[in-house]
Scaffold this motif. Structure first.
Motif, PDB file in Angstrom:
ATOM      1  N   GLU A   1      27.143 -43.944  30.456  1.00  0.00           N
ATOM      2  CA  GLU A   1      28.492 -44.459  30.649  1.00  0.00           C
ATOM      3  C   GLU A   1      28.351 -45.882  31.173  1.00  0.00           C
ATOM      4  OE1 GLU A   1      30.629 -42.211  33.565  1.00  0.00           O
ATOM      5  OE2 GLU A   1      32.480 -43.337  33.303  1.00  0.00           O
TER       6      GLU A   1
ATOM      7  N   SER B   1      22.107 -46.871  36.941  1.00  0.00           N
ATOM      8  CA  SER B   1      20.965 -46.071  36.470  1.00  0.00           C
ATOM      9  C   SER B   1      20.836 -46.215  34.976  1.00  0.00           C
ATOM     10  CB  SER B   1      21.138 -44.612  36.868  1.00  0.00           C
ATOM     11  OG  SER B   1      22.326 -44.079  36.303  1.00  0.00           O
ATOM     12  N   GLY B   2      20.894 -47.474  34.522  1.00  0.00           N
ATOM     13  CA  GLY B   2      20.717 -47.723  33.099  1.00  0.00           C
ATOM     14  C   GLY B   2      19.255 -47.630  32.709  1.00  0.00           C
TER      15      GLY B   2
ATOM     16  N   ILE C   1      25.795 -49.474  34.417  1.00  0.00           N
ATOM     17  CA  ILE C   1      25.536 -48.486  33.367  1.00  0.00           C
ATOM     18  C   ILE C   1      24.923 -47.282  34.071  1.00  0.00           C
ATOM     19  CG2 ILE C   1      24.244 -47.965  31.253  1.00  0.00           C
ATOM     20  CD1 ILE C   1      24.140 -51.009  30.740  1.00  0.00           C
ATOM     21  N   TRP C   2      25.378 -46.092  33.686  1.00  0.00           N
ATOM     22  CA  TRP C   2      24.907 -44.891  34.375  1.00  0.00           C
ATOM     23  C   TRP C   2      24.437 -43.847  33.380  1.00  0.00           C
ATOM     24  CZ3 TRP C   2      29.565 -47.335  35.242  1.00  0.00           C
ATOM     25  CH2 TRP C   2      29.628 -48.088  36.407  1.00  0.00           C
ATOM     26  N   LYS C   3      23.351 -43.200  33.792  1.00  0.00           N
ATOM     27  CA  LYS C   3      22.739 -42.175  32.953  1.00  0.00           C
ATOM     28  C   LYS C   3      23.076 -40.800  33.509  1.00  0.00           C
ATOM     29  CE  LYS C   3      18.265 -41.505  33.612  1.00  0.00           C
ATOM     30  NZ  LYS C   3      16.815 -41.749  33.481  1.00  0.00           N
TER      31      LYS C   3
END
Lengths: 171, 77
Positions: A61, B75-76, A132-134
């Motif tokens: 996201e 957390s890319g 950005i997130w995982k």
């Protein structure tokens, strides 16, 4: 999609953030430059395991407008710092399967040292700073947000990344 | 003023919601969020706030039509 929310020049979000599979070959084909004898491509791929668990897939996201702007700024900074002929970065959002690329960084310079250094700098900053997130989805049906940047647990400061501390220690 | 949250914050709040205009700064917004869901305290403590896609600090004075994003640690990659 173009953003114009900032005082900075608008950036094309789709250049930096994509909900489609990343076209590594196409991006690489466009990253050759007559002055550059070295082209480095880093691809961050989805592994099938993490923390001892089997990963089914990931979902990313992003705050896309902000992320695109920040990636553009990071690339500009790296370009100036290492005199890069070419700097490209694109991050995927949405569901990403095992073995697929979640992020790509390409740097091109006259010689390889700068291309490697700049590439590492760009990917580190994207991973740690860009919104950005995982989310990891495991085969056992559980899921977990985050996972890459747990720097605050190591540095004790939510806004300080481990590489910034390493830099200070080395000076 | 509208707030949008991301990633694990969605386990604590709606994705987007309206907050009262009386909130004057980020600090009071943070308190408002804790009143909505006290369990979010630890998560919120590691988050940053952005208004119109720029990070702001806790003293930032909120304006009527601000669009506020609450940004957990990245957390890319």
């Amino acid at each position: 999609m173009t953003t114009s929310v900032s005082s900075l020049p608008a950036v094309e979000v789709s250049t930096y953030i994509s909900d489609q599979p990343l076209d590594l070959v196409g991006l690489l084909a466009g990253a050759h430059h007559p002055l550059a004898g070295a082209v480095v491509l880093f691809s961050g791929d989805v592994r099938d395991n993490n923390l001892g668990k089997q990963v089914a897939y990931l979902e990313y996201e992003a705050r896309a407008t902000m992320a695109a702007k920040m990636i553009a700024e990071i690339l500009d900074e790296a370009k100036r710092k290492w005199n890069l002929n070419i700097a490209v970065a694109q991050h995927r959002v949405g569901k990403v399967a095992v073995g697929e690329s979640a992020v790509v960084v390409i740097t091109a310079t006259p010689h390889r040292r700068e291309a490697y250094e700049a590439n590492r700098y760009i990917i580190d900053r994207i991973k740690h700073e860009v919104p950005i997130w995982k989310c990891e989805f495991f085969t056992d049906g559980t899921k977990k947000w985050g996972g890459n940047c747990n720097c605050h647990e190591l540095t004790g400061d939510p806004h300080k990344h481990i590489y910034e501390v390493e830099k200070e220690t080395n000076q | 003023m509208e707030v949008e949250v991301f990633a694990l914050l969605k386990d604590y709040f709606d994705k987007k919601f309206i907050v009262p205009a009386r909130l004057s700064d980020i600090e009071s917004l943070k308190q408002h969020l804790l009143d909505l869901n006290p369990a979010a305290e630890q998560v919120l403590s590691s988050c940053r706030f952005a208004v119109e896609d720029e990070f702001v600090d806790h003293n930032y004075q909120l304006k009527e039509n601000d669009y506020i994003c609450i940004i957990p640690p990245s957390s890319g990659g």
